[in-house]
Design a protein around this motif. Sequence first.
Motif, PDB file in Angstrom:
ATOM      1  N   LYS A   1      37.748  39.683  52.538  1.00 49.97           N
ATOM      2  CA  LYS A   1      38.065  38.702  52.126  1.00 49.97           C
ATOM      3  C   LYS A   1      37.758  38.501  50.603  1.00 49.97           C
ATOM      4  O   LYS A   1      37.300  39.630  50.112  1.00 49.97           O
ATOM      5  N   PRO A   2      38.043  37.393  50.110  1.00 46.98           N
ATOM      6  CA  PRO A   2      38.043  37.542  48.514  1.00 46.98           C
ATOM      7  C   PRO A   2      36.426  37.489  48.089  1.00 46.98           C
ATOM      8  O   PRO A   2      36.396  38.267  46.878  1.00 46.98           O
ATOM      9  N   ASP A   3      35.456  36.951  48.953  1.00 45.81           N
ATOM     10  CA  ASP A   3      34.265  37.415  48.538  1.00 45.81           C
ATOM     11  C   ASP A   3      33.382  38.545  48.925  1.00 45.81           C
ATOM     12  O   ASP A   3      32.053  38.717  48.679  1.00 45.81           O
ATOM     13  N   THR A   4      34.131  39.498  49.708  1.00 44.31           N
ATOM     14  CA  THR A   4      33.472  40.800  50.222  1.00 44.31           C
ATOM     15  C   THR A   4      33.254  41.789  48.936  1.00 44.31           C
ATOM     16  O   THR A   4      34.038  42.151  48.089  1.00 44.31           O
ATOM     17  N   ARG A   5      32.233  42.115  48.765  1.00 44.55           N
ATOM     18  CA  ARG A   5      31.764  43.092  47.723  1.00 44.55           C
ATOM     19  C   ARG A   5      32.165  44.709  48.027  1.00 44.55           C
ATOM     20  O   ARG A   5      31.311  45.373  48.259  1.00 44.55           O
ATOM     21  N   ALA A   6      33.566  44.567  48.133  1.00 42.39           N
ATOM     22  CA  ALA A   6      33.929  46.238  48.524  1.00 42.39           C
ATOM     23  C   ALA A   6      33.473  47.250  47.656  1.00 42.39           C
ATOM     24  O   ALA A   6      33.119  48.328  47.956  1.00 42.39           O
ATOM     25  N   ARG A   7      33.625  47.015  46.292  1.00 42.91           N
ATOM     26  CA  ARG A   7      33.410  48.113  45.433  1.00 42.91           C
ATOM     27  C   ARG A   7      31.627  48.636  45.537  1.00 42.91           C
ATOM     28  O   ARG A   7      31.705  49.630  45.428  1.00 42.91           O
TER      29      ARG A   7
ATOM     30  N   SER B   1      36.566  42.523  44.209  1.00 46.32           N
ATOM     31  CA  SER B   1      36.991  43.889  43.890  1.00 46.32           C
ATOM     32  C   SER B   1      38.480  44.034  43.735  1.00 46.32           C
ATOM     33  O   SER B   1      39.193  43.440  44.318  1.00 46.32           O
ATOM     34  N   LEU B   2      38.924  45.460  43.042  1.00 45.59           N
ATOM     35  CA  LEU B   2      40.053  45.854  43.277  1.00 45.59           C
ATOM     36  C   LEU B   2      40.643  46.022  44.593  1.00 45.59           C
ATOM     37  O   LEU B   2      39.916  46.520  45.570  1.00 45.59           O
ATOM     38  N   PRO B   3      41.959  45.961  45.061  1.00 48.72           N
ATOM     39  CA  PRO B   3      42.530  46.190  46.303  1.00 48.72           C
ATOM     40  C   PRO B   3      42.426  47.632  46.660  1.00 48.72           C
ATOM     41  O   PRO B   3      42.064  48.058  47.866  1.00 48.72           O
ATOM     42  N   THR B   4      42.090  48.737  45.675  1.00 50.32           N
ATOM     43  CA  THR B   4      41.903  49.954  45.941  1.00 50.32           C
ATOM     44  C   THR B   4      40.423  50.112  46.812  1.00 50.32           C
ATOM     45  O   THR B   4      40.328  51.097  47.471  1.00 50.32           O
ATOM     46  N   HIS B   5      39.520  49.275  46.106  1.00 50.35           N
ATOM     47  CA  HIS B   5      38.283  49.355  46.685  1.00 50.35           C
ATOM     48  C   HIS B   5      38.338  48.951  48.217  1.00 50.35           C
ATOM     49  O   HIS B   5      37.417  49.637  48.909  1.00 50.35           O
ATOM     50  N   TYR B   6      39.348  47.953  48.479  1.00 52.96           N
ATOM     51  CA  TYR B   6      39.154  47.430  49.781  1.00 52.96           C
ATOM     52  C   TYR B   6      39.927  48.559  50.723  1.00 52.96           C
ATOM     53  O   TYR B   6      39.333  48.764  51.980  1.00 52.96           O
ATOM     54  N   GLY B   7      40.811  49.355  50.199  1.00 49.66           N
ATOM     55  CA  GLY B   7      41.617  50.237  50.931  1.00 49.66           C
ATOM     56  C   GLY B   7      40.531  51.491  51.174  1.00 49.66           C
ATOM     57  O   GLY B   7      40.149  52.034  52.132  1.00 49.66           O
ATOM     58  N   MET B   8      39.582  51.751  50.268  1.00 49.75           N
ATOM     59  CA  MET B   8      38.862  52.880  50.286  1.00 49.75           C
ATOM     60  C   MET B   8      37.466  52.290  51.295  1.00 49.75           C
ATOM     61  O   MET B   8      36.895  53.330  52.017  1.00 49.75           O
ATOM     62  N   MET B   9      37.215  51.206  51.356  1.00 54.59           N
ATOM     63  CA  MET B   9      36.137  50.573  52.387  1.00 54.59           C
ATOM     64  C   MET B   9      36.764  50.859  53.777  1.00 54.59           C
ATOM     65  O   MET B   9      35.877  51.430  54.600  1.00 54.59           O
TER      66      MET B   9
ATOM     67  N   GLY C   1      44.447  49.069  54.436  1.00 58.28           N
ATOM     68  CA  GLY C   1      43.532  47.918  53.857  1.00 58.28           C
ATOM     69  C   GLY C   1      44.012  47.717  52.661  1.00 58.28           C
ATOM     70  O   GLY C   1      43.666  46.549  52.135  1.00 58.28           O
ATOM     71  N   ARG C   2      44.438  48.319  51.442  1.00 62.86           N
ATOM     72  CA  ARG C   2      45.112  48.053  50.457  1.00 62.86           C
ATOM     73  C   ARG C   2      46.017  47.066  50.428  1.00 62.86           C
ATOM     74  O   ARG C   2      45.913  46.004  49.445  1.00 62.86           O
ATOM     75  N   SER C   3      47.069  47.329  51.249  1.00 63.73           N
ATOM     76  CA  SER C   3      48.161  46.294  51.385  1.00 63.73           C
ATOM     77  C   SER C   3      47.618  44.918  51.793  1.00 63.73           C
ATOM     78  O   SER C   3      47.977  43.785  51.510  1.00 63.73           O
ATOM     79  N   HIS C   4      46.731  44.893  52.780  1.00 63.19           N
ATOM     80  CA  HIS C   4      46.083  43.688  53.386  1.00 63.19           C
ATOM     81  C   HIS C   4      45.221  43.017  52.291  1.00 63.19           C
ATOM     82  O   HIS C   4      45.203  41.753  52.245  1.00 63.19           O
ATOM     83  N   ALA C   5      44.619  43.952  51.521  1.00 60.02           N
ATOM     84  CA  ALA C   5      43.906  43.216  50.118  1.00 60.02           C
ATOM     85  C   ALA C   5      44.783  42.257  49.397  1.00 60.02           C
ATOM     86  O   ALA C   5      44.520  41.202  48.874  1.00 60.02           O
ATOM     87  N   PHE C   6      46.097  43.066  49.014  1.00 62.91           N
ATOM     88  CA  PHE C   6      47.251  42.097  48.446  1.00 62.91           C
ATOM     89  C   PHE C   6      47.485  40.967  48.869  1.00 62.91           C
ATOM     90  O   PHE C   6      47.757  39.929  48.354  1.00 62.91           O
ATOM     91  N   SER C   7      47.496  41.011  50.271  1.00 63.55           N
ATOM     92  CA  SER C   7      47.853  39.867  50.901  1.00 63.55           C
ATOM     93  C   SER C   7      47.065  38.665  51.136  1.00 63.55           C
ATOM     94  O   SER C   7      47.341  37.742  50.715  1.00 63.55           O
ATOM     95  N   VAL C   8      45.892  39.210  50.937  1.00 61.64           N
ATOM     96  CA  VAL C   8      44.870  38.064  51.005  1.00 61.64           C
ATOM     97  C   VAL C   8      44.667  37.774  49.634  1.00 61.64           C
ATOM     98  O   VAL C   8      44.576  36.397  49.271  1.00 61.64           O
ATOM     99  N   ALA C   9      44.914  38.274  48.740  1.00 58.95           N
ATOM    100  CA  ALA C   9      45.089  37.917  47.348  1.00 58.95           C
ATOM    101  C   ALA C   9      45.971  37.107  47.007  1.00 58.95           C
ATOM    102  O   ALA C   9      45.924  36.077  46.228  1.00 58.95           O
TER     103      ALA C   9
END
Length: 462
Positions: A154-160, A40-48, A21-29
């Motif tokens: 996605k960029p607008d997902t409120r993962a935090r 949110s930060l990529p770590t938040h997406y990974g935790m989600m 999830g964290r690496s995928h968030a970086f990819s989307v970024a």
Amino acid sequence: MPATTLFLITIGLAIASYIYGRSHAFSVARKNGGVRALHSLPTHYGMMVAMWCALPALAIIIGWKLFEPTIVSSLLQDSIPQTVIDAGSKAIELYKNDIGNLVDNHAIADISDPIKQVAAQRLENLHNTSSLALMVLALTAAIAGASLAARKIKPDTRARQIVEKIVHAFLVSCASLAILTTLGIVLSVLFESIRFFQEVGVLEFITGTKWSPQTAIRVDQVGSSGSFGAVPLFLGTLLISFIAMMVAVPLGLMSAIYLAEYASRTVRNIAKPLLEILAGIPTVVYGFFAALTVAPALRSFGATLGLSVSSESALAAGAVMGIMIIPFVSSLSDDVITAVPQSMRDGSYGLGATKSETIRKVVIPAALPGIVGGILLAVSRAIGETMIVVMAAGLAANLTANPLEAVTTVTVQIVTLLTGDQEFDSAKTLAAFALGLMLFVVTLCLNIIALHVVRKYREQYE
């Protein structure tokens, strides 16, 4: 597959999901102009993603293990012989336990009874089917949850916010579990106490002056019917606790004042840990010290004064118990005295007060709520102590206020009542729960008093 192995696999999947999830968030970024494009930060997406992977699987594992024994037992009911069913619920339970032990020990082939062997084989098949179904269901839920969460990156997902809501719910669950556990303990003690009071009157228990809980084990046995007057136990508990506090409060409070107000930093850094070592010594060591050193010394000293001191006395137990709980008073008092703002001391000095006057009239009153809390914590510790009393004060339930005689306490009698071959439904065993309930009420009253004192003086100095 054992539940422990399945649990570890789920944790491993959650860790892998976090990394993905964290690496995928970086990819989307990177596709949207950098990390700043994400809500949110990529770590938040990974935790989600990790939470969506682990939580459904863990919920399934826990729920499955809670209800599995009941469901398997009901499915096994058809394999129980009619003769066992006619014998009653206890015979059925014993038959199921016997089959369960044979299955756990892999001894189905050694069963000579063919009906029991069939039942054991069915139980083993049920366990295997249940284990396989749990594994498939839990792993499917974990993978599906992680996949669904990964698609939401996605960029607008409120993962935090999602992560914080889950963490908040987890913290609330932990707090609720602690409260429910306390409530369960209280209710279990209360229900057993009610059963005791159906056999022994409340008034007799609270006001009776004779404690002899020995009862006849058999109906045809000629023996004592038991006396359940708890006044000697309450008096013994209060006597030993009073002696302990007479030792602990002055020594602990004076030690705290010295360490906080007079000692240099070097002395404080050495003396405070040494003092707190007293709290780490096992109570059985204190018991040996009280029985082998303090009690003989008191008896010899009493003989020189012409006093008769028992080999096991409340004074020996209370004095050693007081030494044991000195750190409860000194450490907590030292912390609250140190926490008093220096501006209050400076104001007192500015008005011409000496150091001792500042301590007596400014520092101690300001720190009084914390000091009272520490003292009441020490009182609760003294009331609940058992080992020192057993070894130094004895088991005799004497109705006396003489500290030179042997007494006993509530906690010691609870231990005594719950050991041995007495039936659980007997008044002797149920009396332990009634004593526990009284102990709980006393401790609760002490806490209420402490809260009242803290609120009163806190308002005065705010």
